[in-house]
Motif scaffolding. Structure first.
Motif, PDB file in Angstrom:
ATOM      1  N   VAL A   9      -2.568   0.698   8.351  1.00 25.42           N
ATOM      2  CA  VAL A   9      -3.198   1.192   6.973  1.00 25.42           C
ATOM      3  C   VAL A   9      -3.840   2.016   6.288  1.00 25.42           C
ATOM      4  O   VAL A   9      -3.871   3.062   5.328  1.00 25.42           O
ATOM      5  CB  VAL A   9      -3.226  -0.448   5.696  1.00 25.42           C
ATOM      6  N   ASP A  10      -4.982   1.162   6.951  1.00 29.28           N
ATOM      7  CA  ASP A  10      -6.759   2.326   6.675  1.00 29.28           C
ATOM      8  C   ASP A  10      -6.447   3.927   7.564  1.00 29.28           C
ATOM      9  O   ASP A  10      -7.385   5.289   6.674  1.00 29.28           O
ATOM     10  CB  ASP A  10      -7.077   1.539   7.726  1.00 29.28           C
ATOM     11  N   LYS A  48      -4.398   5.655   4.786  1.00 29.73           N
ATOM     12  CA  LYS A  48      -5.574   6.057   3.852  1.00 29.73           C
ATOM     13  C   LYS A  48      -6.327   7.488   3.905  1.00 29.73           C
ATOM     14  O   LYS A  48      -6.884   8.089   3.257  1.00 29.73           O
ATOM     15  CB  LYS A  48      -6.327   5.109   2.907  1.00 29.73           C
ATOM     16  N   ALA A  94       0.847  -1.131  -0.187  1.00 26.56           N
ATOM     17  CA  ALA A  94       0.119   0.037   0.163  1.00 26.56           C
ATOM     18  C   ALA A  94       0.951   1.121  -0.131  1.00 26.56           C
ATOM     19  O   ALA A  94       0.317   1.771  -0.758  1.00 26.56           O
ATOM     20  CB  ALA A  94      -0.942   0.201   1.167  1.00 26.56           C
TER      21      ALA A  94
END
Ligand SMILES: [Zn+2]
Ligand SMILES: [Zn+2]
Length: 373
Positions: free
Chosen positions: A79-80, A83, A9
């Motif tokens: 990761v979230d 983002k 990612a």
């Protein structure tokens, strides 16, 4: 596996800890359309809980705000989280955590402008950036605040709230944005220094009866002259040291000579002297001092009886009204409403048009009062 997913990612964020479960990352992240160097401490990787991030000032505020949101979202992965941070930093977005930014607010431009103004000048800022409170300290160490409400930025003119006599008359320039408003505000605050010096001196010296809690926008004060007379002083915003408008209140035989003296000797008003000194020297009266209690060292609970309280309700303020009717015989004061209610309750009182006649609650001499509006 988690680490690989993370790398997939964010390929430009490399772990600086050699472990299958890394806790530190360093590299670049695209924020608001530009590559920013970023350092991440993620003690609970792959979860974002307790993450701490350092990056450029422009985005630090957003990062900090996101960190706040994380405290209630312990299951969010790093990761979230990143983002989401990217989304927040990209203009006109809605974050996953339920924070909706107004689509009319260009947050990127706004943050750039706030950066130029300087974060030290910001007292508080709402999570959706629509409310910003700026702060400043003037030459005399007085703190000032300016509340800004934004509906669109930079196109829309903001709503500005300041605690100043005439508010803030500002010119809105979309190019200058908030920087222009802050500059005009600071300039106006500086222009009011003399006014606030005069009012501060008055507040520190005289006993202020009204307003109960004067703020920077108030230019009027009601002070106590001698035992039975109060005077409302309206200080000029333009020429604070000049003779203010004085409105006397009390028994007419006491106020009439004061008005006559002031009318006769107004030219003796000396702009180099304080209001209190001027009043005392021109009128030959004593202004009741603010802290007569502290001065004589007594800790008498009761305010000394200076005759200003309403004799019917025993208080000075009735809601925000002061006693405005005085008995010509005993010089006691009454709220209009209190005196009217008192007179109305007397069997001997009579009403004619909008006047009611009866006996003074204190000395029982004849007194009349207007029917309150
Ligand atoms: Zn009263
Ligand atoms: Zn009376």
């Amino acid at each position: 596996m988690d680490h690989q997913a993370f790398l997939a990612a964010f390929p430009r964020l490399l772990s600086t800890t050699i472990s299958s479960s890394p806790t530190r990352f360093h590299g670049f992240l695209n924020l608001g359309g530009q590559d920013c160097e970023i350092c991440i401490e993620a003690p609970n990787f792959p979860y974002a809980q307790d993450v701490s991030i350092s990056t450029e000032m422009t985005f630090l505020h957003l990062v900090q705000k996101n960190e706040e949101l994380l405290k209630t979202n312990s299951s969010v992965t790093l990761v979230d989280y990143l983002k989401n941070l990217q989304e927040v930093c990209t203009k006109n977005t809605t974050t996953k955590f339920g924070q909706t930014f107004s689509s009319h607010l260009d947050c990127f431009v706004l943050l750039q402008h706030l950066e130029i103004i300087g974060w030290s000048k910001i007292s508080t800022i709402s999570t959706d950036f629509s409310h910003i409170c700026f702060q400043m300290v003037d030459d005399e160490n007085r703190k000032h605040l300016m509340d800004i409400t934004l509906t669109s930025y930079p196109e829309g003119e903001p709503t500005v709230k300041v605690d100043m006599p005439n508010g803030l008359n500002f010119r809105w320039d979309t190019k200058e944005g908030l920087k222009g408003v802050v500059q005009q505000w600071e300039k106006t605050v500086q222009q009011h220094q003399e006014l606030w010096n005069v009012l501060d001196e008055l507040d520190e010296t005289a006993r202020i009866l009204d307003p109960i809690n004067p703020t920077r926008k108030h230019t009027k004060r009601r002070i106590l002259l001698s035992n039975f007379v109060t005077v409302q002083i309206a200080v000029s915003v333009q020429h604070p040291q000049s003779l203010p408008q004085c409105q006397f209140l009390g028994a007419s035989q006491l106020t009439r000579p004061l008005i006559a003296t002031l009318t006769e000797k107004y030219q003796e008003w000396d702009t180099d002297r304080s209001i209190v000194n001027n009043l005392e020297s021109i009128l030959g009266v004593t202004v009741v001092r603010k802290s007569s209690k502290q001065l004589d060292g007594s800790d008498d609970e009761e305010e000394e009886d200076w005759g200003g309280e309403c004799v019917v309700c025993y208080s000075l303020h009735l809601e925000d009204k002061l006693p405005e009717r005085t008995c010509d015989q005993c010089h006691k004061s009454f709220h209009l409403e209190c005196l009217y209610e008192w007179l109305r309750g007397l069997p001997t009182s009579r009403q004619s048009m909008n006047l009611i006649f009866g006996e003074c609650p204190y000395c029982t001499k004849a007194i009349s009062c207007k029917v309150p509006a």
